[in-house]
Scaffold this motif. Structure first.
Motif, PDB file in Angstrom:
ATOM      1  N   TYR A  44       0.799  -1.171   0.000  1.00 57.92           N
ATOM      2  CA  TYR A  44      -0.001  -0.029   0.180  1.00 57.92           C
ATOM      3  C   TYR A  44       0.766   1.281   0.020  1.00 57.92           C
ATOM      4  N   GLY A  77      -8.707   4.432  -1.531  1.00 53.55           N
ATOM      5  CA  GLY A  77      -8.042   3.342  -0.549  1.00 53.55           C
ATOM      6  C   GLY A  77      -8.559   3.760   1.121  1.00 53.55           C
ATOM      7  N   THR A  79     -11.032   2.860   2.859  1.00 52.04           N
ATOM      8  CA  THR A  79     -11.381   1.723   3.666  1.00 52.04           C
ATOM      9  C   THR A  79     -10.275   0.713   4.038  1.00 52.04           C
ATOM     10  N   LYS A  80      -9.573   0.808   2.890  1.00 55.33           N
ATOM     11  CA  LYS A  80      -8.330  -0.244   3.072  1.00 55.33           C
ATOM     12  C   LYS A  80      -7.502   0.267   3.967  1.00 55.33           C
ATOM     13  N   ARG A  83      -8.766  -0.839   7.495  1.00 57.38           N
ATOM     14  CA  ARG A  83      -8.758  -2.425   7.724  1.00 57.38           C
ATOM     15  C   ARG A  83      -7.189  -2.778   7.810  1.00 57.38           C
ATOM     16  N   LEU A  84      -6.309  -2.165   7.025  1.00 64.23           N
ATOM     17  CA  LEU A  84      -4.820  -2.548   7.123  1.00 64.23           C
ATOM     18  C   LEU A  84      -4.059  -2.355   8.284  1.00 64.23           C
ATOM     19  N   GLU A  87      -5.364  -5.015  10.188  1.00 69.95           N
ATOM     20  CA  GLU A  87      -4.642  -6.498  10.073  1.00 69.95           C
ATOM     21  C   GLU A  87      -3.253  -6.171  10.493  1.00 69.95           C
ATOM     22  N   SER A 252       1.470  -5.636  -7.038  1.00 67.83           N
ATOM     23  CA  SER A 252       0.635  -6.569  -6.770  1.00 67.83           C
ATOM     24  C   SER A 252       0.631  -7.771  -7.545  1.00 67.83           C
ATOM     25  N   ASP A 282      -7.477   0.941  -5.695  1.00 64.25           N
ATOM     26  CA  ASP A 282      -7.983  -0.629  -5.762  1.00 64.25           C
ATOM     27  C   ASP A 282      -8.136  -1.184  -6.832  1.00 64.25           C
ATOM     28  N   LYS A 285      -5.293  -2.373  -8.417  1.00 68.18           N
ATOM     29  CA  LYS A 285      -4.617  -3.662  -7.986  1.00 68.18           C
ATOM     30  C   LYS A 285      -5.366  -4.870  -8.324  1.00 68.18           C
TER      31      LYS A 285
END
Length: 347
Positions: A44, A77, A79-80, A83-84, A87, A252, A282, A285
């Motif tokens: 990212y 990006g 939301t990503k 979440r990242l 994670e 990616s 996204d 990717k």
């Protein structure tokens, strides 16, 4: 009106911020640029403008514990991003998306109709044996009668682990009558979040890191007023430059196959096309991974071109009024993509 009392147990150890919970802990880097390095190792990437904006946002959200609102177009990006963080650092994340039919019960929970007859019977039994009044019995059974909404999950995660990221996406999609609830959720400079109309008291919990996102040019149902916007720190989150699209596409695809120079050029060309069409990183990717899988599995160019076109225009499938337009645009785009893919695929 019930309330959530945030009393996080926070310690600083070397380069880490540690939030202690009842059953575990959350550990986050103190330095936002360490987070950026970890993100880029994951694939990212940030350009310079986004690096600065992310660093400022991270300091506000994590260190200062102030709610933030990411403002920018879809596909960049947002939301990503949230979440990242969850994670990479094992942080509980609860995501809620705004929509025009949203109800307060989604936030705060509501009555479980199926449980009412059982609860009523239990309350009557308590009353008959003389242990308590009927109203007292019903009060004692609240946890049984009411089912939790998103907030209950957030509070439980924050209490158990010490911290939780609560991401409210598409904030501008909530109907106007949800504004009072949103105002309380995004309240800053306080350790208490008041929840109007809540059937249960949430009690004490750990840190709740509240982050919202909206597209200022998108259709929405909520007309924001200053009462809401004063409660958050606004963070711009604009489009990435084309070099980031290309870099994401290459990295990616490399997660799947070893790339030739020709394949890299094809992926960069597709990334530029996606950027020019106004699609998000996204999508770049997803398309790169689709092409890489196609190369690995030795698919024909027609199959891969159709799949890539579907991924680029997939959002149009959600609008039934655009069905005819979707077919026309997909066919035209598929022909263009097929020409770009020919150097690395057999016909």
């Amino acid at each position: 009106m019930s309330k959530i009392i945030m009393r996080p147990q926070v310690t600083i150890e070397d380069d880490w911020i540690i939030f202690e919970g009842e059953e575990g802990f959350v550990r986050l880097p103190k330095d936002p640029y360490k987070v950026i390095e970890d993100f880029e190792e994951y694939g990212y990437f940030f350009d310079e403008e986004h690096r600065r904006d992310f660093a400022a946002m991270y300091m506000t959200l994590i260190v200062e514990q102030t709610p933030v609102l990411l403002v920018g177009p879809p596909g960049t990006g947002k939301t990503k991003l949230v979440r990242l963080i969850g994670e990479l650092y094992d942080v509980p994340v609860v995501v809620m998306r705004g929509h025009q039919e949203a109800r307060e019960q989604e936030f705060i929970g509501g009555v479980d109709v199926a449980a009412l007859p059982v609860a009523d019977k239990i309350a009557e039994e308590y009353t008959e044996v003389g242990n308590m009044e009927y109203e007292e019995a019903i009060e004692a059974l609240k946890e049984f009668i009411y089912v939790g909404g998103y907030l209950k999950d957030v509070v439980n995660d924050a209490r158990r682990r010490g911290a939780c990221l609560f991401f409210i996406d598409e904030v501008n999609r909530f109907p106007g009558y949800m504004i009072p609830t949103l105002i309380h959720i995004f309240e800053k400079d306080t350790e208490v979040i008041y929840i109007p109309h809540s059937p249960i008291d949430f009690g004490e919990t750990g840190a709740i890191m509240r982050i919202g996102a909206l597209n200022p040019e998108g259709k929405g149902t909520t007309n924001f007023d200053e009462a809401l916007l004063r409660r958050v720190e606004l963070v711009p989150w604009g489009e990435y430059d084309v070099e980031i699209y290309k870099r994401i596409a290459i990295e990616s695809a490399r997660q799947i196959i070893e790339l030739t120079k020709m394949a890299e050029e094809v992926l960069e060309d597709l990334a530029s096309l996606i950027k020019d069409m106004g699609k998000g990183v996204d999508v770049a990717k997803d398309v790169a991974q689709t092409v890489a899988i196609g190369i690995k599995m030795e698919y024909d160019v027609d199959t891969v071109a159709r799949n890539v076109a579907n991924k680029i225009l997939g959002d149009m499938l959600l609008d039934s009024e655009k069905a005819d337009e979707f077919e026309a645009r997909r066919n035209a785009l598929e022909r263009k993509i097929k020409e770009k893919l020919k150097p690395v695929f057999k016909s």
